[in-house]
Design a protein around this motif. Structure first.
Motif, short mmCIF file in Angstrom:
data_model
loop_
_atom_site.label_atom_id
_atom_site.label_comp_id
_atom_site.label_asym_id
_atom_site.label_seq_id
_atom_site.Cartn_x
_atom_site.Cartn_y
_atom_site.Cartn_z
N THR A 50 0.85 -1.20 0.00
CA THR A 50 0.00 0.00 0.00
C THR A 50 0.88 1.24 0.00
OG1 THR A 50 -0.05 0.30 2.38
CG2 THR A 50 -1.68 -1.23 1.42
N GLN A 51 0.26 2.32 -0.40
CA GLN A 51 0.97 3.60 -0.49
C GLN A 51 1.52 4.00 0.88
OE1 GLN A 51 1.36 4.89 -3.38
NE2 GLN A 51 2.43 6.76 -2.78
N ALA A 52 0.72 3.86 1.93
CA ALA A 52 1.13 4.29 3.27
C ALA A 52 2.33 3.47 3.75
CB ALA A 52 -0.03 4.12 4.25
N ASP A 53 2.23 2.19 3.54
CA ASP A 53 3.34 1.28 3.88
C ASP A 53 4.63 1.75 3.22
OD1 ASP A 53 2.30 -0.45 5.58
OD2 ASP A 53 2.14 -2.16 4.18
N ALA A 54 4.50 1.99 1.94
CA ALA A 54 5.67 2.35 1.16
C ALA A 54 6.29 3.64 1.67
CB ALA A 54 5.30 2.51 -0.31
N GLU A 55 5.44 4.63 2.00
CA GLU A 55 5.99 5.89 2.47
C GLU A 55 6.69 5.74 3.81
OE1 GLU A 55 2.96 8.90 2.04
OE2 GLU A 55 3.36 8.84 -0.13
N ALA A 56 6.14 4.91 4.66
CA ALA A 56 6.77 4.64 5.94
C ALA A 56 8.14 3.99 5.71
CB ALA A 56 5.90 3.70 6.78
N MET A 57 8.18 3.05 4.77
CA MET A 57 9.43 2.38 4.46
C MET A 57 10.47 3.36 3.93
SD MET A 57 8.52 -1.28 2.81
CE MET A 57 10.16 -1.73 2.35
N ILE A 58 9.99 4.24 3.05
CA ILE A 58 10.92 5.21 2.48
C ILE A 58 11.51 6.07 3.58
CG2 ILE A 58 11.08 7.29 1.03
CD1 ILE A 58 9.06 5.94 -0.85
N ARG A 59 10.66 6.50 4.53
CA ARG A 59 11.15 7.33 5.63
C ARG A 59 12.19 6.56 6.46
NH1 ARG A 59 6.05 9.33 5.95
NH2 ARG A 59 5.40 7.82 7.56
N THR A 60 11.86 5.33 6.77
CA THR A 60 12.77 4.51 7.57
C THR A 60 14.12 4.37 6.89
OG1 THR A 60 10.81 3.22 8.07
CG2 THR A 60 12.92 2.37 8.90
N TYR A 61 14.05 4.01 5.61
CA TYR A 61 15.31 3.80 4.88
C TYR A 61 16.10 5.10 4.76
CZ TYR A 61 14.67 -1.05 3.55
OH TYR A 61 14.57 -2.40 3.58
#
Ligand SMILES: Nc1ncnc2c1ncn2[C@@H]1O[C@H](COP(=O)(O)OP(=O)(O)O)[C@@H](O)[C@H]1O
Ligand SMILES: [Mg+2]
Lengths: 338, 319
Positions: A50-61
């Motif tokens: 999902t979009q939200a998941d992906a954005e969280a991942m991007i922030r983490t990385y």
């Protein structure tokens, strides 16, 4: 050796590495691409996140790779890391570090490449010196030089292909590919593993040596002819010296100087110098890793390999600068600048 | 009657190259008595260097040596390679053309001198070697510390002195000096030449001095040989030849020398030297010769004849 010469050379070595590292740092920022985002988008597309998941991942990385901090801080950290040979994580193979990948891939090819460079050089130089010598009968040159001209101008992988076909495929004398027998696990502490590695390395070494040695030999032959035309060669003979003293101490010794510079350059390109041979023999070494890193936008891995390459070249040049004045007294430690 | 030290008889050195046969030395005959200094002059390309190399037996294929070269009655042409190698430096030494570059750039002077001794069976302890080095360098007026230097640290004149020291290190009987000073400037040239002539006198050596500086020859040698296109034009005592040159080529050469107090344009020798690749029959100087005899000179090659005792000339005018 004067100390200032040494200090200057060391300084120069660091300057080269620092410049390369800085360029490495600046370039991706200029390119305006965000490797992490691109990587995540690919994963989103392929794995249906999902979009939200992906954005969280991007922030983490982004935090993980330190990309959220000010640029100057990123730069200082980066330079500090490079000096410790720490290139961070591979984007594609997270959480493996870049250095870990470089070491594990590099050690597959480094031994055979080093061995083949030294065999090529030694053999090529001696053969070339012999062929260029005016006491060698003409028919020897007529016999040996044409095949060498051919060999030195074909790519190594073509020689590899021919060798694989005849020696490995038809005659079944040696394994066709792989860095070590499939039945073994990679264990650099075991002698049997080394033996397996060595057996697999014969054909790659041979294909490199046939090509490289021909190149060295042709160059050395030309150098010998030049040196033989010098007055000191004439005078050496007029002094009634023994044939071998003239050959080794007066001719070969002088003709050797330019090829030695060539050897330093060759050693500088040691880690990626055998990419094609390595991929032909399915070595999965640094050459193919570099190719993969480019294809996958794995910036950190790419920059790690490139920086190591630059370091190798700078180091080889440094070592040559240290040794050369010992070999050629005309180059003095004092007079040189830079 | 004393035997000549060096006896060259009908020496031919041909190079068989693609374009044809280069007759670099074509039938040279000359004798050199012990202790005599002989000048060998001729235009560039006349075969002087080739003749020197032939006497040293250092002609490489595609070159060949024919004829007789004997030193003290020993025919050098028939010696084995190893015997010939030993004869170099201990019997005949050569100082090659191109003074600036005769020394191995990567070896210390010490080793370059000792190499020659060692390969002629001279065994020296460390201190004996040092003594020998100091002595040899002193003979050529160089300081002992030169032994530990490299060629690039020396001036041209010093390098040439080292070459001379090496050349005499095994006590040869004959020295062939191929334009030993032509690369040096005039002042240094004089000094080095003085050292060479002094040594030749002191050690009672014979010398063949190659060059084209007639002034230098007049001062340094007793006999003169003039080469033209691979052949000997004329030989004789140097004074005689200056006073009464016989061969038209020698005449031209001597009359083109500047003379103190005489003004005007110097004449030089017209025309260009002939090619020695596949030379035509007849006298090779005919095309430039003011005294050419029509019908003879272009057809028949003149033989070298002794017209007076010790005076040889190859010219149809003296038949
Ligand atoms: N190795 C060789 N191969 C072919 N020709 C040569 C060789 N050496 C000398 N010659 C030729 O022989 C001739 C005489 O040369 P050289 O002996 O050097 O003349 P000099 O010393 O009088 O100037 C020249 O025409 C030269 O081109
Ligand atoms: Mg010459």
């Amino acid at each position: 050796m004067t100390l200032s010469y040494f200090v200057r050379r060391v300084f120069f070595l660091f300057l080269v590495v620092w410049t390369a590292a800085t360029i490495n740092f600046v370039l991706p920022h200029l390119a305006g691409r965000d490797p992490i985002k691109e990587q995540m988008l690919i994963q989103i597309a392929s794995q249906g996140r999902t979009q939200a998941d992906a954005e969280a991942m991007i922030r983490t990385y982004t935090r993980l790779f330190g990309l959220d901090r000010p640029l100057w801080e990123q730069y200082l950290t980066y330079i500090g890391n490079v000096m410790r040979l720490d290139f961070g994580y591979s984007i594609n193979n997270y959480p493996r570090t870049v250095m870990d990948i470089i070491i594990s891939r590099g050690r597959l090819t480094l031994p055979f490449v080093v061995v083949s460079i030294f065999i090529s050089f030694t053999f090529g130089i001696l053969l070339g010196a012999f062929l260029g010598w005016n006491r060698t009968p003409q028919w020897v040159s007529n016999l040996v030089v044409p095949p060498m001209l051919v060999l030195s101008s074909v790519p190594q992988f073509l020689v590899a292909l021919v060798l694989i076909y005849f020696v490995a495929f038809r005659m079944r004398l040696l394994p066709m590919n792989g860095a070590y027998p499939r039945t073994m696990v990679e264990d650099w502490g075991s002698l049997t593993f080394w033996m397996g590695y060595a057996k697999h390395a014969i054909l790659p070494i041979l294909s490199m040596v046939l090509v490289d040695a021909s190149g060295w030999a042709l160059g050395m032959r030309a150098m010998m002819v030049t040196v033989e035309g010098e007055d000191y060669a004439t005078f050496a003979e007029a002094k009634g010296l023994t044939t071998w003293r003239v050959f080794f101490r007066y001719l070969l010794r002088n003709a050797l100087l330019p090829p030695l510079t060539g050897l330093a350059i060759r050693l500088g390109f040691i880690i990626t110098g055998a990419s094609l041979v390595e991929s032909f023999f399915a070595y999965n070494g640094l050459g193919s890793t570099l190719g993969g890193a480019i294809g996958n936008f794995d910036y950190f891995l790419l920059y790690g390999i490139v920086t190591i390459m630059v370091m190798c070249i700078a180091l080889a040049t440094f070592v040559m600068d240290m040794i050369y004045p010992l070999l050629d007294p005309r180059i003095s430690y004092k007079a040189q600048r830079g | 009657m004393n035997q000549p030290l060096l006896e060259i008889k009908d020496l031919k050195t041909y190079f068989y190259v693609k374009a044809g046969t280069v007759k670099a030395v074509d039938g040279v005959t000359l004798n050199l008595d012990p202790g005599v200094k002989m000048g060998l002059v001729g235009e560039s390309g006349s075969g002087k260097t080739t003749m020197a190399l032939a006497v040293m037996r250092m002609i490489k294929p595609p070159g060949t040596i024919q004829g007789k070269i004997s030193l003290n009655g020993v025919d050098l042409v028939t010696l084995s390679n190893e015997e010939m190698r030993k004869a170099r430096l201990s019997q005949i030494s050569m100082i090659p053309q191109g003074a600036m570059n005769s020394l191995n750039p990567v070896a210390r002077i010490r080793n370059q001198i000792l190499d020659g001794l060692e390969d002629h069976g001279v065994k020296l302890s460390k201190s004996e070697a040092n003594d020998r080095l100091a002595q040899l360098l002193q003979i050529v007026e160089l300081p002992t510390k030169v032994a530990d230097m490299y060629p690039h640290e020396l001036s041209g004149g010093m390098k040439q002195r080292v070459t001379v020291a090496i050349a005499i290190s095994m006590g040869p009987k004959l020295i062939i000096a191929d334009e030993p000073t032509s690369a040096l400037d005039v002042v240094i040239q004089r000094q080095v030449m003085e050292t060479i002539t002094r040594l030749v006198r002191e050690l009672n050596l014979s010398m063949i001095l190659i060059g084209h500086d007639m002034g230098l020859m007049a001062q340094s040698v007793e006999r003169l040989a003039v080469m033209y296109a691979g052949k000997l034009a004329e030989t004789g005592g140097v004074k005689e030849m200056f006073a009464d040159p016989l061969h038209p080529y020698t005449q031209k050469m001597i009359s083109s020398l500047p003379v103190l107090g005489r003004r005007g344009v110097f004449e030089g020798i017209q025309g260009i030297p002939p090619s020695v690749i596949n030379p035509p029959p007849g006298c090779l100087f005919a095309a430039r010769c003011p005294k050419v005899i029509a019908g003879t000179c272009q057809e028949i090659s003149p033989a070298l004849r002794e017209v007076r005792p010790g005076r040889w000339v190859s010219c149809h005018l003296y038949n």
